[in-house]
Design a protein around this motif. Structure first.
Motif, short mmCIF file in Angstrom:
data_model
loop_
_atom_site.label_atom_id
_atom_site.label_comp_id
_atom_site.label_asym_id
_atom_site.label_seq_id
_atom_site.Cartn_x
_atom_site.Cartn_y
_atom_site.Cartn_z
N ALA A 69 46.56 5.83 -1.45
CA ALA A 69 47.08 5.17 -2.65
C ALA A 69 48.60 5.29 -2.73
O ALA A 69 49.31 4.31 -3.01
N MET A 70 49.12 6.48 -2.47
CA MET A 70 50.56 6.69 -2.56
C MET A 70 51.32 5.93 -1.48
O MET A 70 52.37 5.33 -1.75
N LEU A 71 50.81 5.94 -0.26
CA LEU A 71 51.49 5.23 0.81
C LEU A 71 51.45 3.72 0.59
O LEU A 71 52.42 3.02 0.87
N ASP A 72 50.34 3.20 0.07
CA ASP A 72 50.28 1.77 -0.27
C ASP A 72 51.31 1.45 -1.35
O ASP A 72 51.99 0.42 -1.28
N TYR A 73 51.43 2.30 -2.34
CA TYR A 73 52.40 2.09 -3.41
C TYR A 73 53.83 2.11 -2.84
O TYR A 73 54.64 1.23 -3.14
N LEU A 74 54.13 3.08 -2.01
CA LEU A 74 55.46 3.16 -1.41
C LEU A 74 55.75 1.95 -0.54
O LEU A 74 56.87 1.41 -0.56
N ALA A 75 54.77 1.49 0.22
CA ALA A 75 54.97 0.32 1.07
C ALA A 75 55.33 -0.92 0.25
O ALA A 75 56.09 -1.77 0.69
N ASP A 76 54.79 -0.99 -0.96
CA ASP A 76 55.08 -2.11 -1.85
C ASP A 76 56.41 -1.98 -2.59
O ASP A 76 56.91 -2.97 -3.11
N HIS A 77 56.96 -0.77 -2.65
CA HIS A 77 58.13 -0.54 -3.50
C HIS A 77 59.39 -0.09 -2.76
O HIS A 77 60.47 -0.04 -3.38
N LEU A 78 59.28 0.28 -1.52
CA LEU A 78 60.47 0.69 -0.78
C LEU A 78 60.99 -0.48 0.05
O LEU A 78 60.20 -1.30 0.54
N PRO A 79 62.29 -0.57 0.20
CA PRO A 79 62.84 -1.66 1.02
C PRO A 79 62.42 -1.52 2.48
O PRO A 79 62.33 -0.41 3.00
N TYR A 80 62.14 -2.63 3.09
CA TYR A 80 61.77 -2.64 4.52
C TYR A 80 63.03 -2.73 5.33
O TYR A 80 63.87 -3.61 5.09
N PRO A 81 63.20 -1.82 6.30
CA PRO A 81 64.45 -1.88 7.11
C PRO A 81 64.51 -3.16 7.93
O PRO A 81 63.53 -3.59 8.52
#
Length: 83
Positions: A69-81
């Motif tokens: 759940a946390m990694l999915d959330y981070l993937a949706d909210h952190l900028p992609y390099p």
């Protein structure tokens, strides 16, 4: 520990935040919702239920579900390099 109160600093949190909220929590009941309500910025609360096998104190110890759940959330909210 008793002197520390998250309500004293929660207003300074500026990053998007996922707040896990296990149903039937016996050690910190209601605290995830209290934190969520105090957060000033972008936020999401995620219930961990009996149907998920993550109520009571199982969510904090159910690391696979929590991490997913946390990694999915981070993937949706952190900028992609891009570089």
């Amino acid at each position: 520990m008793r002197r520390y109160q998250v309500r004293d600093v929660v207003g300074r949190i500026t990053t998007p935040l996922l707040v896990p909220d296990p149903a039937d929590e016996q050690f910190f009941p209601g605290q995830p919702r209290e934190l969520f309500d105090l957060l000033p910025g972008e936020k999401q609360i995620m219930g961990f239920t009996e149907e998920l096998g993550a109520n009571w104190h199982c969510q904090p110890t159910g690391r696979r579900l929590t991490h997913t759940a946390m990694l999915d959330y981070l993937a949706d909210h952190l900028p992609y390099p891009t570089a």
